[in-house]
Scaffold this motif. Structure first.
Motif: not given
Ligand SMILES: Nc1ncnc2c1ncn2[C@@H]1O[C@H](COP(=O)(O)OP(=O)(O)O)[C@@H](O)[C@H]1O
Ligand SMILES: [Mg+2]
Length: 237
Positions: A38, A57-58, A61-65, A67
Motif C-alpha cells: 500500500r 494503513c487502513r 472505504f474507511v481509508a479515505r478519512f 488513513v
C-alpha cells in the motif's frame, strides 16, 4: 514498544523511535519503498541488518478519512503488537515467517498509529510475481500446499492469504507475510476460506497459461496440503 532484540543503530537520537522513521534510515543507510504494498512499507537496513518497516494503513472505504488511524481499545489490541506476537510465536516454532524485531504505537486522542519491523526475507519475491513470469513447476504448487498446511496445523488463520502475501525465494522456499488481523483458532471452516481466498487471488493474476494447467496446479497444491495436514502435529512449545 516491544523489544528490539538486535539493538538500535548507534545513530538513533531518540533511541527507540528513530528506527521507525524511514528518513532516519535514508540519512544513514538505505530506505527503499517496497512497491508492491500500500505504499507504507520500506526496506531499511545497513551493513548489519536488512529489515522491513511497515506503517499500518487502513484499506477499503474507511481509508479515505482515517488513513492510518485506528481506534484505541487498549494496548493489548494494538494491531502491530498482535502481529508481532503472532510472528514471534510462529517464528519460534519454525514456521516460515519473518522474525519480528520491533513494534510501536503512538496514541493521540481516541486514535493510535502503529508500525512493525520484521527481518527481510532474503532473495524473495511475492508469489504474485513469480507466477506471472513463467510456468509454475509442480514443486512450487506442492511447496505452497505443504506450507499452508504447516500454518493451519499451528491453528493460524491468515486474514488475507493472497498471492502478494506469500513470498518465494530463489530455492522455491515459501514464506508468509502480512499477518495483520491473523489469529490462532480452533480448527474450522476458516481453513477452507484461506484456501479459497488464495485460489481466487491466483486465478485473478493468471497463475497458469490455461485453465487446465491452473486446475492441475491447484490439485497438486491440495494434494500436498492434505498430506501435510495429516502429518503428526508439531510438539507444543
Ligand atoms: N519480511 C519481508 N521480507 C521481504 N519482503 C517483504 C517482507 N515484508 C513485506 N515485504 C514486501 O513488502 C510488500 C508489502 O508488505 P505487506 O506486509 O504485505 O504490507 P501491505 O500489504 O499492507 O502493503 C510485500 O508484498 C513484499 O513484497
Ligand atoms: Mg500485503
Amino acid at each position: 514498544m516491544l523489544a528490539a532484540e538486535e539493538g538500535a543503530p548507534e545513530w538513533a537520537a531518540t533511541p527507540a523511535d528513530a528506527i521507525f522513521d524511514p528518513q532516519q534510515w535514508s540519512r544513514h543507510a538505505a530506505a527503499v519503498p517496497a512497491e508492491r504494498g500500500r505504499g507504507a512499507t520500506w526496506f531499511v537496513g545497513d551493513d548489519a541488518r536488512a529489515w522491513v518497516l511497515r506503517h499500518y494503513c487502513r484499506g477499503g472505504f474507511v481509508a479515505r478519512f482515517l488513513v492510518d488511524r485506528y481506534l484505541w481499545t487498549g494496548e493489548d489490541r494494538v494491531r502491530a503488537f498482535a502481529e508481532w506476537r503472532l510472528l514471534e510465536r510462529l517464528w519460534r516454532r519454525g514456521v516460515p515467517v519473518p522474525r519480528p524485531i520491533a513494534a510501536r504505537y503512538r496514541r493521540r486522542g481516541p486514535f493510535y498509529r502503529c508500525d512493525l519491523i520484521t527481518v527481510r526475507i532474503e532473495d524473495a519475491r511475492p508469489l504474485s510475481e513469480r507466477l506471472t513470469d513463467g510456468v509454475a513447476p509442480p514443486a512450487l504448487w506442492s511447496a505452497l500446499g505443504a506450507a499452508i498446511a504447516r500454518l493451519h496445523r499451528e491453528g493460524v488463520d491468515h486474514a488475507d492469504l493472497n498471492a502478494h502475501n506469500v513470498l518465494v525465494d530463489g530455492g522455491g522456499r515459501i514464506s508468509f507475510i502480512d499477518f495483520d488481523r491473523g489469529r490462532v483458532r480452533a480448527d474450522g471452516r476458516w481453513t477452507m476460506r484461506n484456501l479459497r481466498r488464495l485460489r481466487r487471488s491466483l486465478s485473478k493474476i493468471g497463475a497458469a497459461r490455461s485453465v487446465r494447467e491452473f486446475d492441475a496446479g491447484w490439485r497438486e497444491l491440495l494434494r500436498a496440503y492434505a498430506a501435510a495436514r495429516a502429518a503428526a502435529p508439531p510438539p507444543d512449545g
